[in-house]
Write an enzyme that holds these catalytic residues in place. Structure first.
Site, PDB file in Angstrom:
ATOM      1  N   LYS A  32       0.855  -1.191   0.000  1.00  0.00           N
ATOM      2  CA  LYS A  32       0.000   0.000   0.000  1.00  0.00           C
ATOM      3  C   LYS A  32       0.893   1.244   0.000  1.00  0.00           C
ATOM      4  O   LYS A  32       1.781   1.376   0.850  1.00  0.00           O
ATOM      5  CB  LYS A  32      -0.902   0.022   1.231  1.00  0.00           C
ATOM      6  CG  LYS A  32      -1.806   1.250   1.276  1.00  0.00           C
ATOM      7  CD  LYS A  32      -2.849   1.137   2.369  1.00  0.00           C
ATOM      8  CE  LYS A  32      -2.418   1.699   3.690  1.00  0.00           C
ATOM      9  NZ  LYS A  32      -2.372   3.165   3.755  1.00  0.00           N
ATOM     10  N   ASP A  59      -3.441   4.387  -1.978  1.00  0.00           N
ATOM     11  CA  ASP A  59      -4.420   4.818  -0.970  1.00  0.00           C
ATOM     12  C   ASP A  59      -4.416   6.340  -0.868  1.00  0.00           C
ATOM     13  O   ASP A  59      -3.839   6.910   0.056  1.00  0.00           O
ATOM     14  CB  ASP A  59      -4.018   4.154   0.360  1.00  0.00           C
ATOM     15  CG  ASP A  59      -4.917   4.514   1.518  1.00  0.00           C
ATOM     16  OD1 ASP A  59      -6.065   4.946   1.293  1.00  0.00           O
ATOM     17  OD2 ASP A  59      -4.465   4.358   2.672  1.00  0.00           O
ATOM     18  N   LEU A  60      -5.063   7.018  -1.840  1.00  0.00           N
ATOM     19  CA  LEU A  60      -5.052   8.484  -1.860  1.00  0.00           C
ATOM     20  C   LEU A  60      -6.399   9.083  -1.461  1.00  0.00           C
ATOM     21  O   LEU A  60      -6.518  10.300  -1.341  1.00  0.00           O
ATOM     22  CB  LEU A  60      -4.617   8.997  -3.238  1.00  0.00           C
ATOM     23  CG  LEU A  60      -3.200   8.590  -3.676  1.00  0.00           C
ATOM     24  CD1 LEU A  60      -2.879   9.169  -5.056  1.00  0.00           C
ATOM     25  CD2 LEU A  60      -2.154   9.024  -2.660  1.00  0.00           C
ATOM     26  N   LYS A  61      -7.416   8.243  -1.299  1.00  0.00           N
ATOM     27  CA  LYS A  61      -8.718   8.682  -0.747  1.00  0.00           C
ATOM     28  C   LYS A  61      -9.242   9.959  -1.405  1.00  0.00           C
ATOM     29  O   LYS A  61      -9.447  10.991  -0.744  1.00  0.00           O
ATOM     30  CB  LYS A  61      -8.618   8.897   0.761  1.00  0.00           C
ATOM     31  CG  LYS A  61      -8.184   7.662   1.552  1.00  0.00           C
ATOM     32  CD  LYS A  61      -8.279   7.918   3.035  1.00  0.00           C
ATOM     33  CE  LYS A  61      -7.863   6.737   3.883  1.00  0.00           C
ATOM     34  NZ  LYS A  61      -6.430   6.454   3.914  1.00  0.00           N
ATOM     35  N   HIS A  63     -11.568  12.844  -2.864  1.00  0.00           N
ATOM     36  CA  HIS A  63     -12.857  13.423  -2.446  1.00  0.00           C
ATOM     37  C   HIS A  63     -12.933  14.837  -3.012  1.00  0.00           C
ATOM     38  O   HIS A  63     -12.320  15.762  -2.480  1.00  0.00           O
ATOM     39  CB  HIS A  63     -12.938  13.437  -0.902  1.00  0.00           C
ATOM     40  CG  HIS A  63     -14.277  13.846  -0.374  1.00  0.00           C
ATOM     41  ND1 HIS A  63     -14.558  13.827   0.974  1.00  0.00           N
ATOM     42  CD2 HIS A  63     -15.394  14.264  -0.985  1.00  0.00           C
ATOM     43  CE1 HIS A  63     -15.806  14.235   1.154  1.00  0.00           C
ATOM     44  NE2 HIS A  63     -16.328  14.508  -0.019  1.00  0.00           N
ATOM     45  N   ASN A  67     -16.334  15.795 -11.574  1.00  0.00           N
ATOM     46  CA  ASN A  67     -15.509  16.029 -12.763  1.00  0.00           C
ATOM     47  C   ASN A  67     -14.013  15.958 -12.431  1.00  0.00           C
ATOM     48  O   ASN A  67     -13.223  15.361 -13.165  1.00  0.00           O
ATOM     49  CB  ASN A  67     -15.876  17.401 -13.346  1.00  0.00           C
ATOM     50  CG  ASN A  67     -15.122  17.706 -14.611  1.00  0.00           C
ATOM     51  OD1 ASN A  67     -15.164  16.930 -15.561  1.00  0.00           O
ATOM     52  ND2 ASN A  67     -14.402  18.820 -14.621  1.00  0.00           N
ATOM     53  N   THR A 119     -11.764   5.528  10.686  1.00  0.00           N
ATOM     54  CA  THR A 119     -11.802   4.945  12.036  1.00  0.00           C
ATOM     55  C   THR A 119     -11.343   5.956  13.089  1.00  0.00           C
ATOM     56  O   THR A 119     -11.504   5.731  14.276  1.00  0.00           O
ATOM     57  CB  THR A 119     -10.927   3.678  12.112  1.00  0.00           C
ATOM     58  OG1 THR A 119      -9.688   3.942  11.467  1.00  0.00           O
ATOM     59  CG2 THR A 119     -11.597   2.511  11.432  1.00  0.00           C
ATOM     60  N   ARG A 181      -3.193  -6.650  14.343  1.00  0.00           N
ATOM     61  CA  ARG A 181      -2.012  -6.807  15.198  1.00  0.00           C
ATOM     62  C   ARG A 181      -1.828  -8.275  15.561  1.00  0.00           C
ATOM     63  O   ARG A 181      -2.818  -8.995  15.707  1.00  0.00           O
ATOM     64  CB  ARG A 181      -2.186  -6.007  16.514  1.00  0.00           C
ATOM     65  CG  ARG A 181      -2.187  -4.498  16.339  1.00  0.00           C
ATOM     66  CD  ARG A 181      -0.823  -3.998  15.900  1.00  0.00           C
ATOM     67  NE  ARG A 181      -0.769  -2.555  15.704  1.00  0.00           N
ATOM     68  CZ  ARG A 181      -0.950  -1.937  14.539  1.00  0.00           C
ATOM     69  NH1 ARG A 181      -1.242  -2.629  13.456  1.00  0.00           N
ATOM     70  NH2 ARG A 181      -0.834  -0.638  14.440  1.00  0.00           N
ATOM     71  N   GLN A 190      -3.642   2.263  17.229  1.00  0.00           N
ATOM     72  CA  GLN A 190      -4.890   1.664  16.751  1.00  0.00           C
ATOM     73  C   GLN A 190      -5.773   1.336  17.969  1.00  0.00           C
ATOM     74  O   GLN A 190      -5.275   0.932  19.000  1.00  0.00           O
ATOM     75  CB  GLN A 190      -4.620   0.377  15.950  1.00  0.00           C
ATOM     76  CG  GLN A 190      -3.910   0.627  14.623  1.00  0.00           C
ATOM     77  CD  GLN A 190      -4.840   1.143  13.528  1.00  0.00           C
ATOM     78  OE1 GLN A 190      -5.974   1.528  13.797  1.00  0.00           O
ATOM     79  NE2 GLN A 190      -4.345   1.182  12.311  1.00  0.00           N
TER      80      GLN A 190
HETATM   81  O1  C5P Z   1       0.839   0.499  11.139  1.00  0.00           O
HETATM   82  P1  C5P Z   1      -0.590   0.056  10.988  1.00  0.00           P
HETATM   83  O2  C5P Z   1      -0.749  -1.451  10.828  1.00  0.00           O
HETATM   84  O3  C5P Z   1      -1.496   0.633  12.051  1.00  0.00           O
HETATM   85  O4  C5P Z   1      -1.013   0.675   9.580  1.00  0.00           O
HETATM   86  C1  C5P Z   1      -2.333   0.634   9.118  1.00  0.00           C
HETATM   87  C2  C5P Z   1      -2.428   1.347   7.799  1.00  0.00           C
HETATM   88  O5  C5P Z   1      -3.794   1.406   7.413  1.00  0.00           O
HETATM   89  C3  C5P Z   1      -1.937   2.790   7.822  1.00  0.00           C
HETATM   90  O6  C5P Z   1      -1.399   3.063   6.526  1.00  0.00           O
HETATM   91  C4  C5P Z   1      -3.174   3.594   8.085  1.00  0.00           C
HETATM   92  O7  C5P Z   1      -3.107   4.886   7.553  1.00  0.00           O
HETATM   93  C5  C5P Z   1      -4.212   2.771   7.308  1.00  0.00           C
HETATM   94  N1  C5P Z   1      -5.596   2.954   7.732  1.00  0.00           N
HETATM   95  C6  C5P Z   1      -6.035   2.712   9.025  1.00  0.00           C
HETATM   96  N2  C5P Z   1      -7.356   2.909   9.347  1.00  0.00           N
HETATM   97  C7  C5P Z   1      -8.224   3.323   8.412  1.00  0.00           C
HETATM   98  C8  C5P Z   1      -7.788   3.560   7.110  1.00  0.00           C
HETATM   99  C9  C5P Z   1      -6.456   3.369   6.802  1.00  0.00           C
HETATM  100  O8  C5P Z   1      -5.263   2.311   9.873  1.00  0.00           O
HETATM  101  N3  C5P Z   1      -9.500   3.457   8.714  1.00  0.00           N
END
Ligand code: C5P
Length: 232
Positions: A32, A59-61, A63, A67, A119, A181, A190
């Protein structure tokens, strides 16, 4: 696409990224590339990682108005990535425009995902600050349904929501889930985490794993462990 582990390359330079990827001598993980690396290095980093044989989730999201998103997606489509994403909050019309932009003249295109609610947004903030009066889970499921109706391929969500998304949008609708994890690992920032094995049980199609692999003493070993636990 089959289930897989996606490694979040959250680095701010190409040099650091390649030092990390060089540790993988036997496998080519799905990676990613997020805003940090993309904004630091530009589209060339995508071409270079692709040339090394990795699949890429960009993953550039996006929004913006439909157009603008359509035209931006046309540019990203030419980079030949495998997965890209937009915010579902941009509306169905924006998501439909994104799909049009992504689709190449031969009809092929990268898979397109929608981010539902981040999240980092909790229910209280969503209701008080964004003035969305529904329950958080209902907005996630409703945004997922909008994405499915617009023709998108799936959503980024918590593994804890994967089953409900599949129930609402179908089992073929992809759930790509961060927040993973190892049972004996550090949680970091997280909040709601699951192990790779639990994510599989909950129905995640792809897990996105960053620090448990990028910060491991032996990243390739951590990656293999993750794949073994997730794919069984
Ligand atoms: O290091 P870690 O496992 O927490 O990385 C999770 C990845 O997923 C990061 O790149 C984070 O920006 C991304 N992410 C996230 N939660 C989201 C969307 C994306 O943790 N809701």
């Amino acid at each position: 696409m089959a289930k897989d582990v996606i490694v979040a390359c959250d680095f701010n330079s190409a040099a650091e990224t390649f030092t990390f990827l060089d540790r993988f001598t036997e496998e080519k993980p799905f990676v990613k590339i997020g805003m940090e690396l993309y904004y630091a290095e530009g589209p060339e980093i995508v071409r270079q990682i692709k040339a090394r044989g990795h699949k890429i989730f960009l993953d550039l999201k996006l929004h913006d108005i439909p157009n603008t998103v359509e035209k931006a997606m046309r540019v990203l489509s030419a980079l030949d990535v495998d997965l890209v994403n937009v915010h579902a909050a941009g509306t169905r019309r924006m998501m439909e425009a994104a799909l049009r932009g992504l689709t190449r003249p031969d009809g092929s295109r990268p898979l397109l995902l929608a981010v539902t609610q981040l999240t980092s947004t909790d229910e209280e903030t969503m209701q008080r600050e964004l003035l969305i009066g529904e329950r958080l889970e209902e907005t996630v499921l409703s945004y997922a349904a909008n994405a499915a109706a617009a023709g998108l391929d799936g959503v980024v969500c918590s593994p804890l929501e994967a089953g409900k998304v599949h129930a609402r949008c179908g089992v073929g609708f992809l759930t790509v889930t961060p927040g993973v994890r190892f049972a004996d690992g550090e949680v970091g920032d997280q909040k709601r985490v699951t192990t790779p094995a639990r994510a599989r049980e909950l129905g995640s199609d792809y897990i996105v794993v960053g620090r448990p692999i990028t910060q491991a003493a032996d990243p390739a070993a951590a990656y293999r462990r993750c794949v073994k636990e997730f794919l069984g």
